[in-house]
Design a protein around this motif. Structure first.
Motif, mmCIF file in Angstrom:
data_model
loop_
_atom_site.group_PDB
_atom_site.id
_atom_site.type_symbol
_atom_site.label_atom_id
_atom_site.label_comp_id
_atom_site.label_asym_id
_atom_site.label_seq_id
_atom_site.Cartn_x
_atom_site.Cartn_y
_atom_site.Cartn_z
ATOM 1 N N PRO A 154 0.828 -1.214 0.000
ATOM 2 C CA PRO A 154 0.000 0.000 0.000
ATOM 3 C C PRO A 154 0.856 1.254 0.000
ATOM 4 C CG PRO A 154 -0.019 -1.028 2.174
ATOM 5 C CD PRO A 154 0.676 -1.985 1.259
ATOM 6 N N GLU A 155 0.394 2.257 -0.706
ATOM 7 C CA GLU A 155 1.076 3.556 -0.730
ATOM 8 C C GLU A 155 0.407 4.545 0.219
ATOM 9 O OE1 GLU A 155 1.724 5.056 -4.676
ATOM 10 O OE2 GLU A 155 2.169 3.052 -5.485
ATOM 11 N N GLN A 156 -0.885 4.376 0.457
ATOM 12 C CA GLN A 156 -1.569 5.253 1.392
ATOM 13 C C GLN A 156 -1.241 4.835 2.830
ATOM 14 O OE1 GLN A 156 -3.224 7.987 0.680
ATOM 15 N NE2 GLN A 156 -2.964 7.661 -1.533
ATOM 16 N N PRO A 157 -1.083 5.779 3.740
ATOM 17 C CA PRO A 157 -0.742 5.436 5.121
ATOM 18 C C PRO A 157 -1.913 4.867 5.906
ATOM 19 C CG PRO A 157 -1.042 7.804 4.917
ATOM 20 C CD PRO A 157 -1.114 7.243 3.531
ATOM 21 N N VAL A 158 -3.125 5.016 5.402
ATOM 22 C CA VAL A 158 -4.316 4.544 6.103
ATOM 23 C C VAL A 158 -5.252 3.862 5.111
ATOM 24 C CG1 VAL A 158 -4.211 6.378 7.831
ATOM 25 C CG2 VAL A 158 -5.574 6.711 5.767
ATOM 26 N N ARG A 159 -6.257 3.221 5.663
ATOM 27 C CA ARG A 159 -7.330 2.618 4.869
ATOM 28 C C ARG A 159 -8.572 3.453 5.140
ATOM 29 N NH1 ARG A 159 -5.316 -3.321 6.972
ATOM 30 N NH2 ARG A 159 -3.235 -3.103 6.060
ATOM 31 N N GLY A 160 -8.909 4.297 4.211
ATOM 32 C CA GLY A 160 -9.888 5.333 4.488
ATOM 33 C C GLY A 160 -11.135 5.288 3.640
ATOM 34 N N VAL A 161 -11.963 6.305 3.876
ATOM 35 C CA VAL A 161 -13.159 6.574 3.077
ATOM 36 C C VAL A 161 -12.960 7.940 2.434
ATOM 37 C CG1 VAL A 161 -15.650 6.951 3.117
ATOM 38 C CG2 VAL A 161 -14.631 5.179 4.574
ATOM 39 N N TYR A 162 -13.311 8.041 1.157
ATOM 40 C CA TYR A 162 -13.065 9.257 0.396
ATOM 41 C C TYR A 162 -14.363 9.803 -0.191
ATOM 42 C CZ TYR A 162 -8.137 7.858 0.524
ATOM 43 O OH TYR A 162 -6.875 7.503 0.939
ATOM 44 N N ARG A 163 -14.329 11.114 -0.453
ATOM 45 C CA ARG A 163 -15.429 11.771 -1.159
ATOM 46 C C ARG A 163 -14.868 12.558 -2.328
ATOM 47 N NH1 ARG A 163 -17.796 17.094 -1.007
ATOM 48 N NH2 ARG A 163 -19.981 17.036 -1.716
ATOM 49 N N LEU A 164 -15.361 12.243 -3.520
ATOM 50 C CA LEU A 164 -15.022 13.019 -4.708
ATOM 51 C C LEU A 164 -16.142 14.028 -4.917
ATOM 52 C CD1 LEU A 164 -13.113 13.364 -7.179
ATOM 53 C CD2 LEU A 164 -14.657 11.800 -8.405
ATOM 54 N N ALA A 165 -15.851 15.283 -4.674
ATOM 55 C CA ALA A 165 -16.859 16.339 -4.767
ATOM 56 C C ALA A 165 -17.271 16.556 -6.226
ATOM 57 C CB ALA A 165 -16.307 17.632 -4.177
ATOM 58 N N PRO A 166 -18.433 17.160 -6.441
ATOM 59 C CA PRO A 166 -18.872 17.436 -7.815
ATOM 60 C C PRO A 166 -17.880 18.275 -8.611
ATOM 61 C CG PRO A 166 -20.712 17.657 -6.295
ATOM 62 C CD PRO A 166 -19.491 17.466 -5.461
ATOM 63 N N ASP A 167 -17.057 19.079 -7.926
ATOM 64 C CA ASP A 167 -16.068 19.893 -8.644
ATOM 65 C C ASP A 167 -14.768 19.137 -8.922
ATOM 66 O OD1 ASP A 167 -14.810 19.755 -6.184
ATOM 67 O OD2 ASP A 167 -14.899 21.905 -5.767
ATOM 68 N N GLY A 168 -14.730 17.834 -8.553
ATOM 69 C CA GLY A 168 -13.564 17.019 -8.850
ATOM 70 C C GLY A 168 -12.528 16.950 -7.758
ATOM 71 N N GLN A 169 -12.743 17.639 -6.644
ATOM 72 C CA GLN A 169 -11.792 17.609 -5.530
ATOM 73 C C GLN A 169 -11.987 16.339 -4.709
ATOM 74 O OE1 GLN A 169 -9.283 20.003 -4.957
ATOM 75 N NE2 GLN A 169 -9.947 20.569 -7.035
ATOM 76 N N LEU A 170 -10.879 15.622 -4.464
ATOM 77 C CA LEU A 170 -10.933 14.387 -3.691
ATOM 78 C C LEU A 170 -10.448 14.655 -2.268
ATOM 79 C CD1 LEU A 170 -11.434 11.306 -3.755
ATOM 80 C CD2 LEU A 170 -9.015 11.029 -4.339
ATOM 81 N N ALA A 171 -11.237 14.200 -1.291
ATOM 82 C CA ALA A 171 -10.880 14.390 0.111
ATOM 83 C C ALA A 171 -11.034 13.071 0.858
ATOM 84 C CB ALA A 171 -11.768 15.454 0.755
ATOM 85 N N ARG A 172 -10.122 12.814 1.790
ATOM 86 C CA ARG A 172 -10.282 11.672 2.676
ATOM 87 C C ARG A 172 -11.110 12.139 3.859
ATOM 88 N NH1 ARG A 172 -5.111 8.966 2.976
ATOM 89 N NH2 ARG A 172 -4.441 10.430 4.588
#
Length: 305
Positions: A154-172
């Motif tokens: 794995p490259e991510q430090p955590v196993r998370g949940v993400y939201r891709l906003a309608p404007d294309g911004q991805l946030a954990r």
């Protein structure tokens, strides 16, 4: 005469089921069936057979039966699916470690494949909110071995949940899970349910479903909503009354909005996921190990496309 597929734990469950309904096996022959999604406008259900690298399609007919064909192969080890607000297929791919959208012309658009410059683990389950935001879980199942994807660190430090906003911004938006898995919103979208299936590889880990308050794409008030007593929680769906239906080792468990378990649908194989469908959205389609099952209920799924 076969026994009832229902286990009743609370009298309220009687109002959600059709006691005479039977559990129908619609198809068998998968290696690991997952990710069902209903297309009411096309009268069909799509689901994943992850290790076999295919997406299958069950199409209903006027007599209530159905035929199964291959929708896509290879599938890039596709797992969970949903539809966006325009009715397009949104897919979590273990093989590409990404979330994609299938366009009307059949082309594939990549929605998310990295976060802060590092590849995602292996997106697993996905839902789309009424504002068009795409929410997905990112455990490591698809990179643990070559069975459901391609083995990798794995490259991510955590196993998370993400939201891709309608404007294309991805946030954990959530982290600190062993393995975040199934996702589901309450009908008003003010509560997000998140299954943690980490007990699949850590036997003494919690086997619970968490609930979080959701406002404008942000989560708070994380709490344990329910615990699965057989197997692990995986895919989940919510009905029109706000009850949560969760996969489990012995079938599908139904929980009231207050977290009380109302009952179970007993299934011969371990259940991975489920989806409401049919013309009235009162037929529950269940992916369980090698098979696709379905059963009619007295309640319909929460309104979606």
């Amino acid at each position: 005469m076969s026994s009832s597929p229902f286990q009743i734990d609370d009298a309220r469950f009687m109002h959600l089921i059709a006691p005479s309904a039977r559990l129908d096996e619609l198809y068998s022959g998968c290696r690991w069936a997952e990710g069902p999604v209903w297309f009411g406008d096309l009268g069909c259900l799509l689901w994943s057979d992850i290790p076999n690298q295919r997406i299958l399609r069950w199409s209903s007919d006027a007599m209530g039966g159905g035929a199964v064909t291959v929708f896509r192969q290879p599938s890039n080890f596709a797992n969970g699916h949903t539809r966006d607000r325009l009715g397009r297929l949104v897919t979590c791919e273990h093989g590409g470690r990404r979330v994609t959208r299938t366009e009307v012309d059949g082309s594939i658009t990549v929605l998310a494949e990295s976060y802060q410059g590092k590849r995602l683990n292996s997106p697993n389950d996905v839902i789309v909110a009424s504002d068009g935001g795409v929410w997905f879980s990112d455990p490591t199942y698809g990179i643990l071995s070559d069975y459901e994807g391609y083995q990798a660190e794995p490259e991510q430090p955590v196993r998370g949940v993400y939201r891709l906003a309608p404007d294309g911004q991805l946030a954990r938006v959530a982290e600190d899970f062993l393995q975040p898995n199934g996702l589901a919103f309450s009908p008003d979208e003010r509560t997000l349910y998140i299954a943690d299936s980490g007990a699949s590889h850590v036997p003494d880990a919690p086997r619970h479903i968490l609930a979080c308050d959701q406002r404008d794409g942000r989560l708070s008030g994380r709490r344990v909503f329910a615990t699965i007593d057989e197997g692990i929680p995986d895919g989940m769906r919510v009905d029109s009354q706000g009850n949560l239906w969760s996969s489990a080792g012995d079938g599908v468990h139904c929980f009231a909005p207050d977290g009380t378990r109302l009952g179970k649908i007993l299934v011969p194989q371990a259940v991975a996921n489920l989806a409401f469908g049919g013309p009235r959205r009162n037929r529950l389609f269940i992916t369980a190990s090698a098979s696709l099952y379905a059963i009619y209920l007295a309640v319909s799924g929460a309104k979606t496309l």
